[in-house]
Design a protein around this motif. Structure first.
Motif, PDB file in Angstrom:
ATOM      1  N   UNK A  24       0.833  -1.202   0.000  1.00  0.00           N
ATOM      2  CA  UNK A  24       0.000   0.000   0.000  1.00  0.00           C
ATOM      3  C   UNK A  24       0.870   1.255   0.000  1.00  0.00           C
ATOM      4  N   UNK A  25       1.965   1.211   0.773  1.00  0.00           N
ATOM      5  CA  UNK A  25       2.870   2.367   0.794  1.00  0.00           C
ATOM      6  C   UNK A  25       3.452   2.621  -0.589  1.00  0.00           C
ATOM      7  N   UNK A  26       3.847   1.536  -1.248  1.00  0.00           N
ATOM      8  CA  UNK A  26       4.390   1.666  -2.602  1.00  0.00           C
ATOM      9  C   UNK A  26       3.382   2.278  -3.554  1.00  0.00           C
ATOM     10  N   UNK A  27       2.164   1.769  -3.505  1.00  0.00           N
ATOM     11  CA  UNK A  27       1.129   2.256  -4.420  1.00  0.00           C
ATOM     12  C   UNK A  27       0.722   3.682  -4.029  1.00  0.00           C
ATOM     13  N   UNK A  28       0.776   3.966  -2.743  1.00  0.00           N
ATOM     14  CA  UNK A  28       0.547   5.322  -2.251  1.00  0.00           C
ATOM     15  C   UNK A  28       1.517   6.282  -2.958  1.00  0.00           C
ATOM     16  N   UNK A  29       2.790   5.865  -2.991  1.00  0.00           N
ATOM     17  CA  UNK A  29       3.796   6.690  -3.660  1.00  0.00           C
ATOM     18  C   UNK A  29       3.498   6.809  -5.146  1.00  0.00           C
ATOM     19  N   UNK A  30       3.048   5.707  -5.748  1.00  0.00           N
ATOM     20  CA  UNK A  30       2.719   5.747  -7.181  1.00  0.00           C
ATOM     21  C   UNK A  30       1.605   6.754  -7.432  1.00  0.00           C
ATOM     22  N   UNK A  31       0.596   6.735  -6.566  1.00  0.00           N
ATOM     23  CA  UNK A  31      -0.547   7.653  -6.744  1.00  0.00           C
ATOM     24  C   UNK A  31      -0.106   9.104  -6.563  1.00  0.00           C
ATOM     25  N   UNK A  32       0.658   9.372  -5.506  1.00  0.00           N
ATOM     26  CA  UNK A  32       1.043  10.758  -5.227  1.00  0.00           C
ATOM     27  C   UNK A  32       2.009  11.274  -6.299  1.00  0.00           C
ATOM     28  N   UNK A  33       3.074  10.503  -6.529  1.00  0.00           N
ATOM     29  CA  UNK A  33       4.055  10.934  -7.530  1.00  0.00           C
ATOM     30  C   UNK A  33       3.449  10.921  -8.928  1.00  0.00           C
ATOM     31  N   UNK A 259       8.215   8.900 -11.385  1.00  0.00           N
ATOM     32  CA  UNK A 259       7.755   7.516 -11.545  1.00  0.00           C
ATOM     33  C   UNK A 259       8.771   6.531 -10.990  1.00  0.00           C
ATOM     34  N   UNK A 260      10.070   6.804 -11.219  1.00  0.00           N
ATOM     35  CA  UNK A 260      11.041   5.826 -10.728  1.00  0.00           C
ATOM     36  C   UNK A 260      11.088   5.814  -9.205  1.00  0.00           C
ATOM     37  N   UNK A 261      10.869   6.958  -8.593  1.00  0.00           N
ATOM     38  CA  UNK A 261      10.809   6.979  -7.126  1.00  0.00           C
ATOM     39  C   UNK A 261       9.626   6.144  -6.651  1.00  0.00           C
ATOM     40  N   UNK A 262       8.495   6.308  -7.338  1.00  0.00           N
ATOM     41  CA  UNK A 262       7.291   5.572  -6.960  1.00  0.00           C
ATOM     42  C   UNK A 262       7.469   4.077  -7.202  1.00  0.00           C
ATOM     43  N   UNK A 263       8.048   3.746  -8.354  1.00  0.00           N
ATOM     44  CA  UNK A 263       8.236   2.335  -8.690  1.00  0.00           C
ATOM     45  C   UNK A 263       9.189   1.680  -7.689  1.00  0.00           C
ATOM     46  N   UNK A 322      -6.556   4.309  -1.913  1.00  0.00           N
ATOM     47  CA  UNK A 322      -7.400   5.064  -0.972  1.00  0.00           C
ATOM     48  C   UNK A 322      -6.538   6.080  -0.204  1.00  0.00           C
ATOM     49  N   UNK A 323      -5.396   5.592   0.321  1.00  0.00           N
ATOM     50  CA  UNK A 323      -4.516   6.475   1.093  1.00  0.00           C
ATOM     51  C   UNK A 323      -3.960   7.601   0.245  1.00  0.00           C
ATOM     52  N   UNK A 324      -3.417   7.225  -0.925  1.00  0.00           N
ATOM     53  CA  UNK A 324      -2.836   8.226  -1.820  1.00  0.00           C
ATOM     54  C   UNK A 324      -3.898   9.198  -2.294  1.00  0.00           C
ATOM     55  N   UNK A 334      -5.909  22.010  -0.061  1.00  0.00           N
ATOM     56  CA  UNK A 334      -5.086  23.000   0.628  1.00  0.00           C
ATOM     57  C   UNK A 334      -4.374  23.897  -0.377  1.00  0.00           C
ATOM     58  N   UNK A 335      -3.788  23.279  -1.400  1.00  0.00           N
ATOM     59  CA  UNK A 335      -3.035  24.048  -2.391  1.00  0.00           C
ATOM     60  C   UNK A 335      -3.943  24.959  -3.196  1.00  0.00           C
ATOM     61  N   UNK A 336      -5.177  24.506  -3.419  1.00  0.00           N
ATOM     62  CA  UNK A 336      -6.117  25.321  -4.195  1.00  0.00           C
ATOM     63  C   UNK A 336      -6.356  26.648  -3.485  1.00  0.00           C
ATOM     64  N   UNK A 337      -6.369  26.606  -2.158  1.00  0.00           N
ATOM     65  CA  UNK A 337      -6.583  27.844  -1.423  1.00  0.00           C
ATOM     66  C   UNK A 337      -5.372  28.757  -1.563  1.00  0.00           C
ATOM     67  N   UNK A 338      -4.260  28.172  -2.004  1.00  0.00           N
ATOM     68  CA  UNK A 338      -3.084  28.996  -2.237  1.00  0.00           C
ATOM     69  C   UNK A 338      -2.835  29.186  -3.720  1.00  0.00           C
ATOM     70  N   UNK A 339      -3.833  28.854  -4.501  1.00  0.00           N
ATOM     71  CA  UNK A 339      -3.802  29.199  -5.919  1.00  0.00           C
ATOM     72  C   UNK A 339      -3.200  28.192  -6.852  1.00  0.00           C
ATOM     73  N   UNK A 340      -2.920  26.992  -6.360  1.00  0.00           N
ATOM     74  CA  UNK A 340      -2.350  26.034  -7.297  1.00  0.00           C
ATOM     75  C   UNK A 340      -2.908  24.642  -7.023  1.00  0.00           C
ATOM     76  N   UNK A 341      -2.777  23.802  -8.003  1.00  0.00           N
ATOM     77  CA  UNK A 341      -3.176  22.404  -7.848  1.00  0.00           C
ATOM     78  C   UNK A 341      -1.991  21.590  -8.333  1.00  0.00           C
ATOM     79  N   UNK A 342      -1.666  20.527  -7.620  1.00  0.00           N
ATOM     80  CA  UNK A 342      -0.434  19.824  -7.935  1.00  0.00           C
ATOM     81  C   UNK A 342      -0.661  18.403  -8.439  1.00  0.00           C
TER      82      UNK A 342
END
Lengths: 384, 229
Positions: A24-33, A259-263, A322-324, A334-342
């Protein structure tokens, strides 16, 4: 056989839980990155498609360095095949606090060029700039959200002297007259002001940052780009294709890094599955020997062990998503309130994540399953 | 006389212990008729367990052949062996060897799964067998919740599940008290009276005394083969 697989998995709850957590942690990273990379790709695609028809003309020296006189726009316009050409002045909205990814930008543009620049982008409220507007502005949707602005509100723009590096030369409030709809492009982070006002405010005289050249209908942008470069002195052109290639190159590097960090994270999760399965297989050596004595075939044992690791992979994938997804959602909020989406969690990313985690489970289970299946029932039964 | 259900011909097995050959079995031959209840006895190292492994396709002989139900099982390939095991042979082990995560019912059920018996028939048969073993109200218990005698009865039910030609029992009473031992032997005897062929390897004289035929082995050879009336 599925019920037996589930029984085996639930039998060793803590170990199974930890293994699934690893995946799950690995896939979490895949989703975020991956979500970050997807977002940049999307923004890039939308930005490109909004300006795909135009050729960019820069001063010969470089992007930011040299001055490009507005008169060059007239020269560019004279080149056969150019329908229109106009200069834009680009600057940072707040030069003191450069955002993580460039932040918001002020773009100076002649009000009459709005339809050409923004194509069919609409306003959610207010009006476009018109001739004669001074310290007035049309802002992008992210800027509006970041500063919570509506038409009639004021936004402060700061300028920095190019000679002094740290101090603000001056700041000034601009009145918002219009807010652009969400485009998913860099226009969302733009503050559009009249070119003349921008030149005065930034003390840039008659210069612009770059010129956009609009080709005539049916004229090949690549050819025209070369022709402009030949006909106008001291400039460099970027055809839509060149621009696409250049941005793609930098995006590829960015995508590769994320992607390589996530993989990598996911592979570590995979190793934890393999570790768990090897341990579980060696613990059950006797059980597999017994199953073989009862007439189980190699494929039965393979199916059982790989089924276990595949299920752990799928579950890890689901929890990771789900976690990611949750983190991305709250970060975006949070970022949207600061004007950006990541981040953008696209369907493609979801499919990749779940397929990847399942494959990871299956592949990590391959070797332990093979070890379990090739066990001689005789030796396995003797094993204590 | 009918075709014997088990036919053993010149069965030999030689292990290499380093460079020294050890003759675990030397030219063993005998026949077993359907419904026979026989025991193989002998001291440790006499070759009885090796012999059982050969019949059960758990190990391959150096030479000789074994026929079960007319099929030469010693010629079976790796892919044929599982099919023969589940169709012709039922195992009962000394240590019961039940799968600890499964209930009594599931332990019987799993043998039929490997034989690709449809689910509805499996359940029916497993309940029927466990009832025969007197375990009707213990069916949903895990092995850890069952006594040694109960576990061994589950194992016998499992061995019976696919209607095997022969049941091979390796020291089936090695881990139970004398009362349970007698009960298990009676159970096996009862099954043989219904026509089930049962071969028991044991060194417990009290067990072999209850069988109808005793084959005594020594140094990898048959020392005596006698019927008990």
């Amino acid at each position: 056989m599925f019920d037996i697989i589930l029984k085996n998995i639930t039998q060793r709850k803590l170990r199974t839980g930890l293994t699934i957590f690893g995946i799950a942690l690995g896939i979490f990273a895949v989703i975020v990155m991956g979500g970050m990379s997807e977002h940049f790709n999307q923004t890039f695609d939308r930005s490109i498609s909004l300006t795909a028809d135009k050729i960019r003309v820069f001063p010969e020296i470089g992007f930011g360095g040299g001055d490009l006189n507005e008169s060059k726009a007239r020269e560019v316009k004279r080149v056969t095949g150019v329908a229109d050409a106009y200069g834009l002045l680009q600057a940072s909205l707040d030069p003191e606090s450069l955002g993580f990814f460039g932040g918001d930008a002020v773009i100076g543009v002649q009000p009459e060029k709005f339809p050409s620049l923004l194509r069919d982008t609409k306003l959610t409220e207010g009006r476009f700039l018109t001739f004669g507007d001074g310290y007035r502005t049309v802002i992008g949707s992210s800027v509006a959200r970041e500063f919570n602005l509506k038409t009639g509100d004021e936004i402060q723009i700061k300028s920095k002297s190019s000679l002094r590096t740290s101090s603000i030369a001056h700041a000034r409030n601009f009145t918002v007259v219009g807010v652009l709809e969400y485009t998913g492009s860099f226009f969302d982070n733009s503050v559009l002001i009249p070119l003349k006002t921008a030149q005065k405010f930034y003390e840039r005289g008659d210069t612009v940052s770059f010129i956009l050249a609009v080709p005539d209908q049916g004229v090949d942008a690549e050819d025209l780009s070369k022709r402009i470069e030949l006909n106008v002195e001291k400039i460099k052109t970027f055809s839509p294709e060149q621009l696409r290639k250049q941005i793609e190159q930098s995006l590829v590097v960015f995508t590769l890094i994320t992607i390589s960090a996530a993989v990598l994270a996911a592979i570590i999760g995979g190793l934890s599955v393999m570790n768990t399965m090897l341990m579980s297989v060696s613990e059950r050596t006797k059980e597999f020997g017994l199953m073989k004595a009862l007439g189980a075939e190699t494929r039965d044992i393979l199916f059982m062990t790989m089924g276990e690791s595949a299920i752990m992979g799928v579950l890890g994938g689901i929890f990771g998503i789900i976690g990611g997804g949750a983190l991305v959602y709250y970060l975006n909020d949070y970022l949207a309130s600061r004007g950006t989406i990541l981040f953008s969690v696209t369907p493609r990313l979801l499919v990749i994540s779940i397929v990847f985690s399942t494959l990871l489970g299956i592949i990590s289970g391959l070797y332990p399953a093979y070890r379990a299946a090739k066990m001689s029932p005789m030796e396995a039964l003797r094993y204590e | 006389m009918n075709e014997p259900i088990l036919r053993v011909r010149d069965l030999s097995k030689t292990y290499m212990q380093g460079k020294i050959p050890v003759h675990a079995l030397s030219d063993v031959s005998f026949d077993v008729q359907k419904g026979e209840f026989l025991s193989i006895v002998g001291p440790s190292g006499s070759g009885k367990s090796t012999f059982l492994s050969m019949i059960g396709l758990l190990d391959k002989p150096t030479s000789g052949s074994v026929f079960i139900d007319g099929v030469e099982v010693t010629k079976a390939t790796d892919s044929e062996a599982p099919v023969i095991r589940r169709k012709k042979i039922g195992f009962v082990f000394q240590h019961f060897n039940l799968i600890p995560t499964l209930s009594a019912l599931e332990n019987v059920d799993i043998a039929m799964r490997f034989a690709r018996v449809p689910k509805s028939r499996r359940r029916e048969r497993a309940i029927d067998l466990l009832t025969q073993m007197g375990l009707r109200d213990r069916m949903n218990h895990k092995p850890s919740e069952l006594s040694g005698g109960e576990q061994q009865r589950v194992a016998i039910a499992r061995a019976m599940a696919n209607n095997p030609a022969i049941i091979l029992a390796d020291e089936p009473t090695g881990e139970v008290d004398t009362k349970t031992r007698d009960m298990i032997v009676e159970l096996l005897r009862g099954l043989s009276e219904k026509g089930q062929t049962i071969l028991v390897v044991t060194h417990d004289i009290a067990v072999s005394a209850k069988t109808r035929r005793i084959i005594t082995m020594r140094d990898g050879m048959i020392e005596s083969d006698r019927m008990i009336s």
